[in-house]
Design an enzyme around this catalytic site. Structure first.
Site, PDB file in Angstrom:
ATOM      1  N   LEU A  76       0.795  -1.226   0.000  1.00  0.00           N
ATOM      2  CA  LEU A  76       0.000   0.000   0.000  1.00  0.00           C
ATOM      3  C   LEU A  76       0.830   1.280   0.000  1.00  0.00           C
ATOM      4  CD1 LEU A  76      -2.865  -1.160   2.390  1.00  0.00           C
ATOM      5  CD2 LEU A  76      -2.778  -1.244  -0.106  1.00  0.00           C
ATOM      6  N   CYS A  77       2.128   1.167  -0.226  1.00  0.00           N
ATOM      7  CA  CYS A  77       2.987   2.349  -0.287  1.00  0.00           C
ATOM      8  C   CYS A  77       2.858   3.041  -1.636  1.00  0.00           C
ATOM      9  CB  CYS A  77       4.456   1.963  -0.082  1.00  0.00           C
ATOM     10  SG  CYS A  77       4.885   1.644   1.621  1.00  0.00           S
ATOM     11  N   HIS A  78       2.936   4.356  -1.609  1.00  0.00           N
ATOM     12  CA  HIS A  78       2.946   5.148  -2.835  1.00  0.00           C
ATOM     13  C   HIS A  78       4.352   5.134  -3.424  1.00  0.00           C
ATOM     14  CE1 HIS A  78      -0.619   6.753  -0.832  1.00  0.00           C
ATOM     15  NE2 HIS A  78      -1.033   7.080  -2.031  1.00  0.00           N
ATOM     16  N   MET A 113       8.821   4.496   5.246  1.00  0.00           N
ATOM     17  CA  MET A 113       8.917   3.117   4.749  1.00  0.00           C
ATOM     18  C   MET A 113      10.129   2.938   3.846  1.00  0.00           C
ATOM     19  SD  MET A 113       6.654   1.612   6.406  1.00  0.00           S
ATOM     20  CE  MET A 113       6.975   0.016   5.663  1.00  0.00           C
ATOM     21  N   GLU A 114      10.492   3.968   3.109  1.00  0.00           N
ATOM     22  CA  GLU A 114      11.677   3.877   2.253  1.00  0.00           C
ATOM     23  C   GLU A 114      12.942   3.758   3.090  1.00  0.00           C
ATOM     24  OE1 GLU A 114       8.369   5.064  -0.216  1.00  0.00           O
ATOM     25  OE2 GLU A 114       9.009   5.730   1.762  1.00  0.00           O
ATOM     26  N   ASP A 128      23.346 -12.261   3.594  1.00  0.00           N
ATOM     27  CA  ASP A 128      23.547 -13.083   2.394  1.00  0.00           C
ATOM     28  C   ASP A 128      25.018 -13.220   2.047  1.00  0.00           C
ATOM     29  OD1 ASP A 128      22.742 -14.511  -0.026  1.00  0.00           O
ATOM     30  OD2 ASP A 128      23.385 -12.695  -1.079  1.00  0.00           O
TER      31      ASP A 128
END
Length: 159
Positions: A76-78, A113-114, A128
């Site tokens: 739901l992020c833009h 969020m970014e 990793d």
């Protein structure tokens, strides 16, 4: 409910928040996280001696790439045009690597969020690249440190 959980409509269904009427303002967010590992693993990273290459250089690119791809990863992020992404690494003690990501944009929604996605992707990349020598690494304390801009203004994590 709508004010507290803006990603739900009045029926409780998921929705993308409508930001068309929100002011375009400068927004900045800073997030951090850590990965705990064996001392020998951190020493290998410091020395640039990992078999897969320069761990921090690859993790830095992963953070930038992750921040830029947030809208594809978080449903739901833009999609945001990021103006800046800064990635910093610090060695804490003899077995902890810390990553801090700062994301900036001028938009109608924030960049928390970014920043958080960038940190997470950087730490996953460290895992990793080093898992062959240390599968017991622990990624922890991924958190928002501060954000500014928009209607809600400035927020800063208090200890």
């Amino acid at each position: 409910q709508d004010a507290m959980f803006s990603h739900f409509n009045t029926k409780g269904e998921a929705r993308m928040v409508d930001i068309k009427d929100k002011a375009l303002t400068f927004r900045r967010a800073r997030a951090s996280g850590q990965v705990m590992m064996q001392k020998a693993t951190l020493d290998m990273i410091r020395a640039g001696a990992a078999k897969k290459g320069d761990v921090l250089a690859v993790a830095r690119i992963a953070a930038i790439q992750g921040a830029k791809q947030t809208a594809q990863l978080i449903p739901l992020c833009h999609a945001l045009a990021l103006s800046s992404i800064e990635v910093d690494f610090d060695f804490l003690g003899e077995n902890i690597l810390s990553c801090t990501v700062t994301a900036e944009t001028t938009a109608g929604t924030g960049v928390e969020m970014e920043a958080l996605t960038g940190v997470t992707l950087a730490l996953l990349t460290v895992y990793d690249m080093c898992k062959a020598v240390d599968r017991g690494m622990v990624i922890e304390t991924v958190m928002l440190l501060e954000k500014s801009g928009g209607k809600s203004g400035r927020w800063q994590k208090t200890e």
